[in-house]
Design a protein around this motif. Structure first.
Motif, mmCIF file in Angstrom:
data_model
loop_
_atom_site.group_PDB
_atom_site.id
_atom_site.type_symbol
_atom_site.label_atom_id
_atom_site.label_comp_id
_atom_site.label_asym_id
_atom_site.label_seq_id
_atom_site.Cartn_x
_atom_site.Cartn_y
_atom_site.Cartn_z
ATOM 1 N N SER A 48 0.962 -1.069 0.122
ATOM 2 C CA SER A 48 0.011 0.009 -0.084
ATOM 3 C C SER A 48 0.821 1.246 0.043
ATOM 4 C CB SER A 48 -1.016 0.068 1.010
ATOM 5 O OG SER A 48 -0.183 0.326 2.533
ATOM 6 N N ILE A 49 2.057 1.131 0.544
ATOM 7 C CA ILE A 49 2.935 2.448 0.814
ATOM 8 C C ILE A 49 3.424 2.762 -0.745
ATOM 9 C CG2 ILE A 49 5.152 3.243 1.713
ATOM 10 C CD1 ILE A 49 4.523 1.428 4.203
ATOM 11 N N VAL A 50 3.729 1.701 -1.443
ATOM 12 C CA VAL A 50 4.449 1.829 -2.734
ATOM 13 C C VAL A 50 3.591 2.164 -4.056
ATOM 14 C CG1 VAL A 50 6.507 0.889 -2.023
ATOM 15 C CG2 VAL A 50 5.095 -0.310 -3.320
ATOM 16 N N CYS A 51 2.022 1.473 -3.854
ATOM 17 C CA CYS A 51 1.320 1.806 -4.739
ATOM 18 C C CYS A 51 1.106 3.181 -5.244
ATOM 19 C CB CYS A 51 0.074 1.110 -4.529
ATOM 20 S SG CYS A 51 -1.170 1.351 -5.898
ATOM 21 N N PRO A 52 1.327 3.358 -6.790
ATOM 22 C CA PRO A 52 1.235 5.197 -7.194
ATOM 23 C C PRO A 52 -0.009 5.397 -7.257
ATOM 24 C CG PRO A 52 2.826 3.468 -8.746
ATOM 25 C CD PRO A 52 2.114 2.577 -7.573
ATOM 26 N N LEU A 53 -1.028 4.484 -7.324
ATOM 27 C CA LEU A 53 -2.616 4.750 -7.594
ATOM 28 C C LEU A 53 -3.336 4.573 -6.122
ATOM 29 C CD1 LEU A 53 -3.147 3.737 -11.151
ATOM 30 C CD2 LEU A 53 -2.421 5.853 -10.369
ATOM 31 N N GLY A 54 -2.713 4.007 -5.284
ATOM 32 C CA GLY A 54 -3.574 3.718 -3.829
ATOM 33 C C GLY A 54 -4.503 2.758 -4.159
ATOM 34 N N ASN B 224 8.107 6.256 -0.151
ATOM 35 C CA ASN B 224 7.774 6.012 1.238
ATOM 36 C C ASN B 224 6.769 6.857 1.880
ATOM 37 O OD1 ASN B 224 8.038 3.933 2.983
ATOM 38 N ND2 ASN B 224 9.700 5.185 4.067
ATOM 39 N N HIS B 225 5.634 7.119 1.070
ATOM 40 C CA HIS B 225 4.755 8.314 1.420
ATOM 41 C C HIS B 225 3.096 7.543 1.830
ATOM 42 C CE1 HIS B 225 3.085 12.179 2.363
ATOM 43 N NE2 HIS B 225 4.213 12.562 2.816
ATOM 44 N N THR B 228 -0.635 9.104 -2.303
ATOM 45 C CA THR B 228 0.039 8.576 -3.516
ATOM 46 C C THR B 228 0.551 9.522 -4.224
ATOM 47 O OG1 THR B 228 -2.201 9.042 -4.623
ATOM 48 C CG2 THR B 228 -1.858 6.964 -3.387
ATOM 49 N N ALA B 229 1.425 8.842 -5.488
ATOM 50 C CA ALA B 229 1.945 9.736 -6.541
ATOM 51 C C ALA B 229 0.903 10.474 -7.182
ATOM 52 C CB ALA B 229 2.795 8.678 -7.333
#
Lengths: 62, 383
Positions: A48-54, B224-225, B228-229
């Motif tokens: 969940s932390i690295v998913c660019p789209l949530g 690490n956030h 989201t991007a």
């Protein structure tokens, strides 16, 4: 109550970022589908932390 | 079916590996999980002249969208300065969909067999050595034998992991990226725009890379956030009157290379191996260098009938000689950049304005010590 991860396929961009951080290899990305082996998942939430789209959401569960 | 080499993944790492393996007279099969090589795009598409020199091709207008002469770097307070490469090297923004496919076509012309829309489900392992793959195409599962497998299957490589190579990255090591191809951004066609700031892109940056015909790649990478991007990209774009025609999503390994990139009967190439510059997130030129070496070492191994890890070690030694130091140095820089808060980033931009790296003198640094002592403390390891 514990938190579990819920995956929303409609938000998935099939990029593979989640597979790169999954310590249990419970995620496999095919051409257009993320296959999750839930019995291998230990709910570390790294996906969940690295998913660019949530696409991974934290929800209440048992 | 039996091949000398099976290459898993058909983008830059896979296509260049297979090209050089085929050029060296090996029987090569390249397997791509997507129905079309190069699609979907997962890249900001910037590279340097070195990429073409390594492959031995001339840059073609078919896949070059723009020439890049320098970069404009923006600090959180809106200040900006320009940087140009020392040796006047020209950068390029590629059309990766065309570029990747053109290398695959060259590889096919050199003799590589290609299977598309085919997924590798497992490896064939005998007596501890990788001896081929179990692949699935349109519901049909098949065993394909090979003396050597090259894993070029991207970040989080399943194939390398199947062979027991640790390609696991931490959440701090993965750049989480979203990009739009946009119409309506008014930018210099020969400059890259880079925006830093903890409110703009925590752990990364926003980029605007000019394509052709008024289209630009606008993307963000964060690390690490919790947000989201996608959130950060839309926030950045709320200040612009522009509209997207394409969206690209990707994860980029930014922690340097994985600990081991070979084992008995297998080599790991590209994002799967961490062949990416940890500071910029750029990996095309590095991957191309490593993939060429992989193809050449594969040929030496097959011709010498030795696919042992002991023999294949030379792959890692050779890529390390070529790009190991660049990757390590960039990782060091990135770790310094990670420590800077917005105030320090502002001070750095103010200091850099009108200077290039060669013109930084001890005297000028003294001025920076006065302006931002904490910044100089962070920078002391790299200057």
């Amino acid at each position: 109550m514990v938190c579990i991860m819920k995956f929303d396929n409609e938000k998935c961009g099939y990029c593979g970022a989640c597979t790169s951080v999954c310590p249990n290899s419970s995620l496999e990305l095919t051409e257009n589908k993320l296959i999750i082996e839930t019995d291998k998942c230990d709910d570390c939430k790294r996906c969940s932390i690295v998913c660019p789209l949530g696409a991974f959401l934290e929800v209440e569960g048992n | 079916m039996k091949y000398d080499v099976i290459v898993v993944g058909g983008r830059i790492g896979g296509s260049v590996s297979s090209l050089f393996a085929s050029k060296n007279d090996l029987d090569v099969l390249m397997i791509e999980k997507q129905p079309e090589i190069g699609v979907p795009l997962q890249c900001a598409e910037a590279t340097s002249e070195e990429t073409f020199q390594t492959i031995g091709i001339k840059p073609s207008n078919r896949y070059i969208c723009s020439e890049i002469h320098g970069a404009e770097l923006h600090s959180p307070d809106g200040n900006h300065f320009r940087m140009y490469p020392h040796n006047d090297e020209i950068g390029y923004i590629l059309d990766r969909k065309v570029f990747d496919k053109s290398i695959a076509i060259q590889s096919a012309k050199a003799g590589t067999d290609i299977m598309v829309k085919t997924t590798v489900k497992d490896l064939i392992i005998r007596e501890g050595k990788v001896k081929g793959v179990i692949a699935k195409h349109l519901g049909r599962t098949m065993e394909i034998e090979a003396d050597l497998v090259i894993a070029a299957d991207g970040v989080g490589s399943n194939v390398a992991r199947m062979a027991g190579i640790d390609t696991l990255f931490g959440t701090k090591d993965i750049g989480s990226c979203v990009q739009y191809k946009m119409v309506g951004m008014d930018v210099d066609p020969n400059l890259m725009q880079i925006y830093f700031g903890n409110e703009i892109a925590p752990g990364g940056y926003v980029w605007i890379f000019p394509n052709e015909d008024g289209v630009t790649n606008v993307g963000v990478g964060i690390r690490n956030h919790k947000k989201t991007a996608y959130h950060y990209l839309n926030k950045f774009l709320s200040n612009f009157e522009a509209t997207p025609v394409e969206m690209n999503i990707g994860g980029v390994p930014l922690s340097g290379t994985v600990d081991k990139t070979y084992t008995d009967g297998l080599l790991v190439v590209g994002d799967a191996a961490g062949h990416v510059d940890p500071l910029t997130g750029g990996g095309i030129h590095l991957t191309v260098i490593c993939a060429k070496i992989a193809g050449e070492v594969a040929a030496e191994a097959i011709k010498g009938e030795d696919i042992s890890a002991e023999f294949l070690k030379r792959y890692e030694e050779r890529w390390n000689d070529k790009v190991g130091n660049v990757i390590k140095k960039s990782l060091k820089y990135r770790k310094v950049l990670d420590k800077l808060n917005d105030k320090e980033l502002n001070a750095l931009a103010k200091f850099m304005k009108g200077r290039d790296l060669d013109s930084i003198t001890s005297a000028s640094l003294l001025g920076l010590v006065k302006e931002s002592p904490s910044l100089v403390r962070h920078l002391k390891d790299i200057i």
